[in-house]
Write an enzyme that holds these catalytic residues in place. Structure first.
Site, PDB file in Angstrom:
ATOM      1  N   HIS A 216     -76.911  56.019  46.989  1.00 30.99           N
ATOM      2  CA  HIS A 216     -76.612  57.000  46.043  1.00 30.99           C
ATOM      3  C   HIS A 216     -76.241  58.033  46.367  1.00 30.99           C
ATOM      4  O   HIS A 216     -75.612  58.017  47.524  1.00 30.99           O
ATOM      5  CB  HIS A 216     -78.462  57.723  46.461  1.00 30.99           C
ATOM      6  CG  HIS A 216     -79.755  56.390  46.539  1.00 30.99           C
ATOM      7  ND1 HIS A 216     -80.326  56.268  47.445  1.00 30.99           N
ATOM      8  CD2 HIS A 216     -80.442  56.161  44.832  1.00 30.99           C
ATOM      9  CE1 HIS A 216     -81.378  55.486  47.553  1.00 30.99           C
ATOM     10  NE2 HIS A 216     -81.586  55.248  46.177  1.00 30.99           N
TER      11      HIS A 216
ATOM     12  N   HIS B 126     -78.368  64.896  49.456  1.00 27.88           N
ATOM     13  CA  HIS B 126     -78.830  65.897  48.682  1.00 27.88           C
ATOM     14  C   HIS B 126     -79.623  67.144  47.944  1.00 27.88           C
ATOM     15  O   HIS B 126     -79.786  67.778  47.586  1.00 27.88           O
ATOM     16  CB  HIS B 126     -79.698  65.034  47.969  1.00 27.88           C
ATOM     17  CG  HIS B 126     -79.749  63.376  47.537  1.00 27.88           C
ATOM     18  ND1 HIS B 126     -78.573  62.885  46.599  1.00 27.88           N
ATOM     19  CD2 HIS B 126     -80.368  62.039  48.149  1.00 27.88           C
ATOM     20  CE1 HIS B 126     -78.470  61.149  46.921  1.00 27.88           C
ATOM     21  NE2 HIS B 126     -79.662  61.681  47.422  1.00 27.88           N
TER      22      HIS B 126
ATOM     23  N   ASP C 191     -73.043  55.321  50.864  1.00 29.84           N
ATOM     24  CA  ASP C 191     -74.508  55.815  50.673  1.00 29.84           C
ATOM     25  C   ASP C 191     -74.687  55.008  49.645  1.00 29.84           C
ATOM     26  O   ASP C 191     -73.729  54.879  48.433  1.00 29.84           O
ATOM     27  CB  ASP C 191     -75.400  57.173  51.104  1.00 29.84           C
ATOM     28  CG  ASP C 191     -77.169  57.179  51.043  1.00 29.84           C
ATOM     29  OD1 ASP C 191     -77.209  56.899  52.261  1.00 29.84           O
ATOM     30  OD2 ASP C 191     -77.530  57.367  49.752  1.00 29.84           O
TER      31      ASP C 191
END
Length: 248
Positions: free
Chosen positions: A137, A98, A135
């Site tokens: 996300h 991220h 993952d």
């Protein structure tokens, strides 16, 4: 299999779930009899600045997180370099997918995967790369940094049915050739974790798919730890994935 690791990753560097005590220990306890640990080394500042802006690096420094974040990035680089010749796993944290060039969220600070691949590309180790980010996300930071570069294909699988999820991964891994296959390995989509979708055996299947794709294209492979927050099941999920990655 060589696993890049450092005892400093066990420290609780912030209050977020990725830094919770016991997370790394759960994995180490599950895999320690099956792997060879290699001590992680910090990334060079030049490798970090090749991906992240000066203002973002300064922010991480002000938050007192540069040392642990650079150690994670360095571990990813080591895994990528080893991965050119044999499968390797970076058991590192903080996670990274991220983290964009000038910002980060979701427990991430530096983008470990992007830093590792950019170093391989810059030094002439690879021409083309594929990233499988399983993952729970979406790895927005990795996409923001690498998608525009043109040499990386990034796939973040998504499905409501686990069998469809696995079929989608298999389809994408067989769609094109590459020099290295990097895996952002987040285990938070397990049936006993946040996502509630995949079984432990599914992670073994994913690892085996990666192994077979690399055998097909005669390419390197490495993986870096991203999410996974149920310590009770995390270790065995990582072990299953690593066994699959070795073809077992």
């Amino acid at each position: 299999m060589k696993v890049i690791y450092h005892d400093d990753f066990c420290q609780s560097y912030t209050s977020d779930p990725a830094a919770a005590h016991g997370r790394m220990e759960a994995i180490v306890n599950a895999i320690q009899d099956r792997v060879e640990f290699v001590k992680a080394r910090p990334a060079e500042e030049s490798d970090i600045s090749a991906v992240h802006t000066p203002s973002h690096i300064a922010l991480v420094e002000r938050e007192g997180l540069y040392e642990i974040a650079s150690l994670a990035a360095g571990g990813a680089i080591q895994a990528a370099q080893i991965g050119m010749n044999e499968p390797a796993f970076a058991l590192i944290r903080p996670p990274g997918h991220h983290a964009s060039a000038g910002s980060a969220w979701g427990f991430c600070y530096f983008n470990n995967m992007a830093i590792a691949l950019e170093k391989l590309k810059r030094e002439g180790w690879i021409v083309k790369a594929f990233i499988l980010d399983f993952d729970l996300h979406f790895g927005d930071g990795t996409v923001n940094i690498l998608e525009r570069k043109g040499y990386v294909t990034i796939y973040n699988p998504s499905a409501h049915d686990r069998n469809e999820y696995l079929r989608n991964i298999e389809k994408h891994l067989s769609s094109e050739s590459f020099d290295i296959l990097g895996v952002s390995a987040g285990f938070d989509n397990h049936e006993e974790d946040w996502g509630g979708l995949l079984t432990t055996e599914d992670y073994r299947v994913i690892g085996k798919m990666v192994c077979e794709a690399c055998q097909k294209y005669r390419c390197g492979t490495f993986a870096v730890l991203e999410g996974g927050y149920n310590h009770r099941v995390l270790g065995r999920n990582v072990l299953a994935f690593l066994e699959g990655l070795e073809g077992r």
